[in-house]
Design a protein around this motif. Structure first.
Motif, PDB file in Angstrom:
ATOM      1  N   SER A   1      -2.367  -4.784  -9.514  1.00  0.00           N
ATOM      2  CA  SER A   1      -1.868  -3.606  -8.798  1.00  0.00           C
ATOM      3  C   SER A   1      -0.852  -3.991  -7.729  1.00  0.00           C
ATOM      4  CB  SER A   1      -3.033  -2.833  -8.171  1.00  0.00           C
ATOM      5  OG  SER A   1      -3.783  -3.665  -7.303  1.00  0.00           O
ATOM      6  N   SER A   2      -1.084  -5.081  -7.014  1.00  0.00           N
ATOM      7  CA  SER A   2      -0.125  -5.499  -5.985  1.00  0.00           C
ATOM      8  C   SER A   2       1.183  -5.967  -6.605  1.00  0.00           C
ATOM      9  CB  SER A   2      -0.731  -6.606  -5.121  1.00  0.00           C
ATOM     10  OG  SER A   2      -0.966  -7.785  -5.885  1.00  0.00           O
TER      11      SER A   2
ATOM     12  N   HIS B   1      -5.318  -0.769 -10.540  1.00  0.00           N
ATOM     13  CA  HIS B   1      -6.322  -0.872  -9.480  1.00  0.00           C
ATOM     14  C   HIS B   1      -7.665  -0.302  -9.937  1.00  0.00           C
ATOM     15  CE1 HIS B   1      -8.057  -0.881  -5.467  1.00  0.00           C
ATOM     16  NE2 HIS B   1      -8.378   0.403  -5.627  1.00  0.00           N
TER      17      HIS B   1
ATOM     18  N   ARG C   1      -8.771  -0.007 -13.077  1.00  0.00           N
ATOM     19  CA  ARG C   1      -9.300  -0.741 -14.238  1.00  0.00           C
ATOM     20  C   ARG C   1     -10.141   0.175 -15.138  1.00  0.00           C
ATOM     21  NH1 ARG C   1      -8.860  -6.536 -14.380  1.00  0.00           N
ATOM     22  NH2 ARG C   1      -7.249  -7.041 -12.863  1.00  0.00           N
TER      23      ARG C   1
ATOM     24  N   SER D   1      -3.241  -9.596  -7.322  1.00  0.00           N
ATOM     25  CA  SER D   1      -3.855  -8.627  -8.226  1.00  0.00           C
ATOM     26  C   SER D   1      -2.766  -7.911  -9.027  1.00  0.00           C
ATOM     27  CB  SER D   1      -4.663  -7.604  -7.436  1.00  0.00           C
ATOM     28  OG  SER D   1      -3.804  -6.802  -6.652  1.00  0.00           O
TER      29      SER D   1
ATOM     30  N   ALA E   1       0.414   1.130 -11.299  1.00  0.00           N
ATOM     31  CA  ALA E   1      -0.268   0.395 -10.226  1.00  0.00           C
ATOM     32  C   ALA E   1      -1.627   1.020  -9.929  1.00  0.00           C
ATOM     33  CB  ALA E   1       0.602   0.382  -8.976  1.00  0.00           C
ATOM     34  N   TRP E   2      -1.668   2.339  -9.955  1.00  0.00           N
ATOM     35  CA  TRP E   2      -2.931   3.038  -9.724  1.00  0.00           C
ATOM     36  C   TRP E   2      -3.938   2.723 -10.838  1.00  0.00           C
ATOM     37  CZ3 TRP E   2      -3.907   8.095 -12.362  1.00  0.00           C
ATOM     38  CH2 TRP E   2      -5.154   8.636 -11.998  1.00  0.00           C
TER      39      TRP E   2
END
Length: 401
Positions: free
Chosen positions: A372-373, A301, A303, A370, A297-298
């Motif tokens: 990450s979410s 976010h 990219r 997104s 997830a990090w």
């Protein structure tokens, strides 16, 4: 209860391990070539998705059939046809550069080869390890063997496609060499399932085994390849536009990273196995699942290609430990007379995790969230599964007292 036995040399497991590695190589060598087929052959994303789907169509029934059949006729008699199927699949993929329709058949047959080999080969390694006096080494050796193939296939195929002429052909030559070596080794490998007999301690009955699968294995197994698939298929696509003209090499590298990390993680897996009472193994390894998805997830976010590589390393360690833990759990509780069937059934459930990147992409398109979410939502599901496994295994410990 009776289980078959023969005296096996200490390194007899290498033949079965070579077969697992060779078929795993053939299963994963296609992954970094997606960019090539998309740009050079003009294949649409839908066509490439269909090829991946055909692999699963061949894999699942072959896993179930191969494991059950090997319990009846022996491991070698199933693994050798798997190697042959893998050879034919690679030849079809090599011809697919001129006749793209053959890529579909090749991917389907690669799935059949993987299904026949993976459950049967893992059971064979367990038996050979036990015969040579190291029964606990079976799951670890199976994980290393399969993962070596998963790493070598995309890495070699990607490098060959990047630097050698006729990339749609030369990318697959390495697999032909590996298959030749593995087939020669399998011919000389003993098959404990076909000779001898020895009494063993009773394993749980069929009803108890089914209950254990539903309560413990089913909530756990999909995370094995689910975490690996995030690193293999989901994260690289988020940053492929940031690596310039090196997309093929980046794809090959990132595809191999989780597999290499999974091999390097085996000492950690052994440390988990030494924990008091094996029922704690699965919840402990789920802690790594939470860490791996959190890192993913990090990276999604940020990219950043570098962050994707680092997250893939963590996800690879997670895959290596969870694959070992799942195999150790299932092979510990299975009736030795149906070891191939139980191992194959576990692997069918674990392969459900490969659907995770597709489900994430689908949710991204329809829910407009997104990456990450969405990965944080997956992290929440993993946390629920971890809590469930902790509760179930705690109850099992209380009942065992």
């Amino acid at each position: 209860m009776i289980v078959t036995q023969t005296s096996a040399p200490v390194r007899a497991w290498l033949g079965a391990g070579a077969a697992l590695a060779a078929v795993g190589w053939g299963a994963n060598q296609f992954a970094p070539l997606i960019v090539l087929y998309s740009t050079h052959l003009g294949l649409s994303p839908a066509a490439l998705d269909a090829m991946f789907g055909l692999y699963a169509v061949g894999l699942v029934p072959a896993l179930l059939a191969g494991g059950r059949l090997s319990d009846r006729i022996g491991r070698r008699r199933v693994v050798l046809p798997a190697l042959l199927a893998s050879l034919v699949a690679t030849c079809l993929l090599m011809a697919g550069g001129r006749h793209p329709e053959l890529l579909f058949t090749g991917r389907f047959l690669a799935g059949v080869a993987s299904g026949l080999a993976f459950g049967t080969g893992a059971a064979w390694l367990k038996e050979l390890s036990a015969e040579s006096g190291d029964a606990s080494a079976g799951p670890r050796r199976s994980t290393i063997a399969m993962t070596t193939g998963f790493a070598g296939g995309p890495l070699v195929a990607g490098l060959c496609a990047q630097w050698l002429p006729s990339p749609t052909v030369t990318a697959y030559v390495g697999h032909l060499v590996v298959l030749t070596i593995a087939t020669a080794a399998v011919w000389r490998t003993p098959d404990p399932a076909r000779t001898g007999a020895k009494p063993v301690a009773a394993a749980p009955g069929a009803r108890g085994l089914r209950r254990h699968f539903l309560l413990v294995v089913l909530p756990f197994a999909p995370w094995v390849f689910g975490t690996a698939a995030i690193g293999l298929a989901y994260l690289p696509a988020l940053v492929v536009d940031r690596v310039g003209g090196q997309a093929l090499m980046f794809s090959a590298f990132v595809t191999g990273v989780p597999a290499i990390a999974g091999i390097a993680a085996q000492p950690l897996a052994r440390a988990f196995l030494r924990r008091p009472r094996g029922v704690r193994l699965l919840p402990a390894s789920m802690a790594l699942v939470l860490l791996g998805i959190g890192c993913a997830a990090w990276a999604a976010h940020a990219r950043s290609p570098l962050m994707v590589v680092l997250a893939s390393l963590v996800l690879g360690v997670t895959y290596g430990v969870t694959q070992f833990a799942g195999l150790a759990e299932v092979q510990h509780i299975a009736d030795p007379r149906s070891l191939g069937t139980a191992t194959a059934t576990y692997q069918v459930v674990s392969y459900l995790g490969f659907a995770l990147p597709f489900l994430l992409a689908l949710a991204e398109n329809h829910l407009h969230r997104s990456p990450s979410s969405l990965l944080l939502a997956v992290l929440g599901l993993a946390a629920v599964a971890t809590a469930w496994l902790a509760a179930v295994t705690a109850q099992q410990r209380r009942q065992a007292r």
